[in-house]
Scaffold this motif. Structure first.
Motif, PDB file in Angstrom:
ATOM      1  N   MET A   1     -12.142  85.652  13.773  1.00  0.00           N
ATOM      2  CA  MET A   1     -13.366  85.881  13.021  1.00  0.00           C
ATOM      3  C   MET A   1     -14.534  85.957  14.006  1.00  0.00           C
ATOM      4  O   MET A   1     -14.645  85.150  14.920  1.00  0.00           O
ATOM      5  N   ASP A   3     -18.512  85.929  15.482  1.00  0.00           N
ATOM      6  CA  ASP A   3     -19.635  84.988  15.373  1.00  0.00           C
ATOM      7  C   ASP A   3     -20.498  85.312  14.156  1.00  0.00           C
ATOM      8  O   ASP A   3     -20.946  84.420  13.444  1.00  0.00           O
ATOM      9  N   GLU A   5     -19.625  86.812  11.353  1.00  0.00           N
ATOM     10  CA  GLU A   5     -18.933  86.430  10.112  1.00  0.00           C
ATOM     11  C   GLU A   5     -18.966  84.923   9.899  1.00  0.00           C
ATOM     12  O   GLU A   5     -19.186  84.454   8.779  1.00  0.00           O
ATOM     13  N   THR A   6     -18.765  84.164  10.967  1.00  0.00           N
ATOM     14  CA  THR A   6     -18.797  82.706  10.864  1.00  0.00           C
ATOM     15  C   THR A   6     -20.195  82.236  10.465  1.00  0.00           C
ATOM     16  O   THR A   6     -20.346  81.406   9.567  1.00  0.00           O
ATOM     17  N   ARG A   9     -20.782  83.006   6.847  1.00  0.00           N
ATOM     18  CA  ARG A   9     -20.058  82.088   5.968  1.00  0.00           C
ATOM     19  C   ARG A   9     -20.798  80.747   5.871  1.00  0.00           C
ATOM     20  O   ARG A   9     -20.902  80.160   4.796  1.00  0.00           O
ATOM     21  N   ILE A  10     -21.328  80.289   6.989  1.00  0.00           N
ATOM     22  CA  ILE A  10     -22.092  79.040   7.001  1.00  0.00           C
ATOM     23  C   ILE A  10     -23.364  79.197   6.163  1.00  0.00           C
ATOM     24  O   ILE A  10     -23.703  78.324   5.363  1.00  0.00           O
ATOM     25  N   ALA A  35     -17.899  75.790   4.276  1.00  0.00           N
ATOM     26  CA  ALA A  35     -17.741  77.019   5.067  1.00  0.00           C
ATOM     27  C   ALA A  35     -16.426  77.043   5.849  1.00  0.00           C
ATOM     28  O   ALA A  35     -16.133  78.046   6.506  1.00  0.00           O
ATOM     29  N   ALA A  37     -15.772  75.375   8.496  1.00  0.00           N
ATOM     30  CA  ALA A  37     -16.210  75.513   9.887  1.00  0.00           C
ATOM     31  C   ALA A  37     -16.464  74.127  10.476  1.00  0.00           C
ATOM     32  O   ALA A  37     -16.637  73.154   9.756  1.00  0.00           O
ATOM     33  N   LEU A  41     -20.577  74.077  15.036  1.00  0.00           N
ATOM     34  CA  LEU A  41     -20.966  75.486  14.932  1.00  0.00           C
ATOM     35  C   LEU A  41     -22.295  75.661  14.204  1.00  0.00           C
ATOM     36  O   LEU A  41     -23.063  76.570  14.506  1.00  0.00           O
ATOM     37  N   TYR A  45     -25.253  77.700  15.929  1.00  0.00           N
ATOM     38  CA  TYR A  45     -25.870  78.906  15.368  1.00  0.00           C
ATOM     39  C   TYR A  45     -27.296  78.677  14.857  1.00  0.00           C
ATOM     40  O   TYR A  45     -28.138  79.563  14.958  1.00  0.00           O
TER      41      TYR A  45
END
Length: 194
Positions: A1, A3, A5-6, A9-10, A35, A37, A41, A45
């Motif tokens: 996945m 960055d 997309e992650t 999602r978050i 998420a 995650a 992360l 981010y």
């Protein structure tokens, strides 16, 4: 996945939790769990829970900006462009109403982070709406009004029925989007037309 997309999602998880639990009662751990995650992360981010909220504000304002650019980019009179923008905004604001309610709650609670983020994000959009209103005044479509104040009034006219829907639209806020759109267009443009 990836960055992107992650991070997306978050952001989606944060928006959902902030909308249902509130900003103060939502933890980084809950967002990470939703998420799927790692908590680290989120800090990587976004820096903090406040950074997440700022990113959500920017995401909404980017969508508002895209609506403005779309409305302004099409041919038509200033009145037609403004009506198009109002229609796009009502649809967007209704889709994002849970998040907007959270943001407004944070504004009322004097959350300086949210106030700063909203002011920074809203100003370019207000400038575009103000310019469109001035264009309508210059074209003789709109009467002589304070274009900046008229732009701010429009933003309020769009936010209030969505953010305060149960209060101003009735218990279930079930007025159809197209009915609400036509009502706001008629009232607002009727008030500034020459």
């Amino acid at each position: 996945m990836s960055d992107k997309e992650t991070a997306g999602r978050i952001l989606d998880a944060a928006a959902e939790l902030f909308s249902t639990r509130g900003f103060a009662r939502t933890t980084i751990r809950q967002i990470a769990d939703r998420a799927a995650a790692n908590s680290a992360l989120i800090y990587y981010y976004f820096g903090s829970k406040g950074g997440l909220l700022e990113a959500l504000v920017e995401k909404v304002q980017d969508a508002v900006h895209a609506n403005l650019k779309r409305a302004l980019g099409l041919s038509g009179t200033p009145r037609e462009k403004l009506a198009r923008f109002i229609a796009l905004q009502v649809e967007l604001l209704r889709r994002r109403s849970p998040l907007l309610r959270i943001l407004m709650r944070e504004v009322l609670n004097q959350n300086e982070l949210v106030l700063f983020a909203l002011r920074r994000a809203v100003e370019p959009n207000l400038a575009l709406v103000t310019g469109l209103i001035r264009e309508g005044i210059d074209a003789g479509e709109f009467r002589e009004v304070d274009a900046t104040l008229a732009a701010r009034t429009l933003i309020g006219s769009l936010l209030v029925p969505v953010v305060l829907a149960p209060l101003v639209l009735g218990d279930d806020g079930s007025i159809e989007t197209d009915v609400l759109t036509e009502h706001i267009i008629g009232l607002y443009l009727g008030g500034i037309e020459a």
